[in-house]
Design a protein around this motif. Structure first.
Motif, short mmCIF file in Angstrom:
data_model
loop_
_atom_site.label_atom_id
_atom_site.label_comp_id
_atom_site.label_asym_id
_atom_site.label_seq_id
_atom_site.Cartn_x
_atom_site.Cartn_y
_atom_site.Cartn_z
N SER A 48 14.99 -40.51 31.25
CA SER A 48 15.83 -39.65 30.43
C SER A 48 16.92 -40.52 29.78
O SER A 48 17.10 -41.68 30.16
CB SER A 48 16.48 -38.56 31.29
OG SER A 48 17.43 -39.15 32.16
N ASP A 49 17.65 -39.94 28.84
CA ASP A 49 18.74 -40.68 28.20
C ASP A 49 19.78 -41.14 29.23
O ASP A 49 20.30 -42.24 29.14
CB ASP A 49 19.42 -39.84 27.12
CG ASP A 49 18.71 -39.94 25.78
OD1 ASP A 49 17.82 -40.80 25.62
OD2 ASP A 49 19.06 -39.16 24.87
N GLU A 51 19.27 -41.88 32.36
CA GLU A 51 18.70 -42.99 33.13
C GLU A 51 18.68 -44.27 32.29
O GLU A 51 18.94 -45.36 32.80
CB GLU A 51 17.31 -42.64 33.62
CG GLU A 51 17.31 -41.53 34.67
CD GLU A 51 15.94 -40.94 34.94
OE1 GLU A 51 15.67 -40.65 36.12
OE2 GLU A 51 15.15 -40.79 33.99
N VAL A 52 18.39 -44.14 30.99
CA VAL A 52 18.42 -45.31 30.10
C VAL A 52 19.86 -45.83 30.02
O VAL A 52 20.10 -47.05 30.04
CB VAL A 52 17.88 -44.96 28.69
CG1 VAL A 52 18.10 -46.11 27.72
CG2 VAL A 52 16.40 -44.62 28.76
N LEU A 53 20.82 -44.91 29.99
CA LEU A 53 22.23 -45.28 29.96
C LEU A 53 22.61 -46.06 31.22
O LEU A 53 23.36 -47.04 31.15
CB LEU A 53 23.09 -44.02 29.85
CG LEU A 53 24.52 -44.20 29.40
CD1 LEU A 53 24.55 -44.83 28.01
CD2 LEU A 53 25.22 -42.86 29.36
N THR A 54 22.06 -45.67 32.35
CA THR A 54 22.31 -46.37 33.61
C THR A 54 21.78 -47.80 33.53
O THR A 54 22.44 -48.75 33.96
CB THR A 54 21.65 -45.63 34.79
OG1 THR A 54 22.20 -44.30 34.85
CG2 THR A 54 21.90 -46.32 36.11
N VAL A 55 20.58 -47.96 32.95
CA VAL A 55 20.00 -49.30 32.78
C VAL A 55 20.88 -50.13 31.84
O VAL A 55 21.16 -51.30 32.12
CB VAL A 55 18.55 -49.21 32.24
CG1 VAL A 55 18.02 -50.58 31.87
CG2 VAL A 55 17.63 -48.54 33.26
N LEU A 56 21.34 -49.52 30.74
CA LEU A 56 22.20 -50.24 29.79
C LEU A 56 23.50 -50.67 30.46
O LEU A 56 23.97 -51.80 30.24
CB LEU A 56 22.51 -49.36 28.58
CG LEU A 56 21.37 -49.15 27.59
CD1 LEU A 56 21.75 -48.08 26.57
CD2 LEU A 56 21.03 -50.44 26.89
#
Length: 152
Positions: A48-49, A51-56
């Motif tokens: 999800s966005d 989760e992508v934000l967490t990776v970033l």
């Protein structure tokens, strides 16, 4: 499909066409990290966005730490490269909170949990309230330091 991931892919294509080496290599690394997160675990899934934000956020932190390590090691050119990559990643992160904003969120959390006067044993409760509010917008270490300061 994650809109943030789509934006990263589109910006990678644009950076490649513009021959922007730093931007394209950084976006490739970030997309690889996202893909690795998607296939880790028992089953592959779409992130999800959030989760992508967490990776970033994680990738940004790696760049900041690497820049500091290179700076300490006297490798200014490598530190500058890491900082440039961190700036590219920062374009995709929400605006970061200031120290005053973090202090205000922590103060409100201490009040709402009734942790004032309990000292460090209330840190977990306060962090549990503050962490979701600061996710992607503040470094966890800075938040924890502020919680420690206000509790003890």
């Amino acid at each position: 499909m994650s809109t943030l991931k789509d934006r990263l892919r589109a910006d990678l294509t644009t950076a490649m066409k513009a021959r922007d080496e730093i931007r394209s290599s950084t976006l490739r690394m970030v997309l690889t990290a996202v893909t690795n997160a998607e296939v880790s675990g028992k089953t592959a899934r779409e992130l999800s966005d959030d989760e992508v934000l967490t990776v970033l956020t994680s990738e940004s932190k790696k760049r900041r730490e690497a820049a500091a390590a290179f700076e300490d090691g006297g490798r200014a050119e490598m530190a500058a490269k890491e900082r440039a990559e961190a700036e590219v990643i920062a374009d995709y992160l929400p605006e970061q909170l200031s120290a005053e904003e973090i202090a205000e969120l922590v103060r409100a959390a201490v009040e709402s949990t009734g942790a004032a006067g309990e000292g460090m044993k209330a840190m977990g409760r306060v962090m549990g309230v503050v962490t979701p509010q600061t996710k992607g917008r503040a470094d966890g270490g800075a938040v924890a330091a502020e919680v420690r300061r206000q509790l003890g």
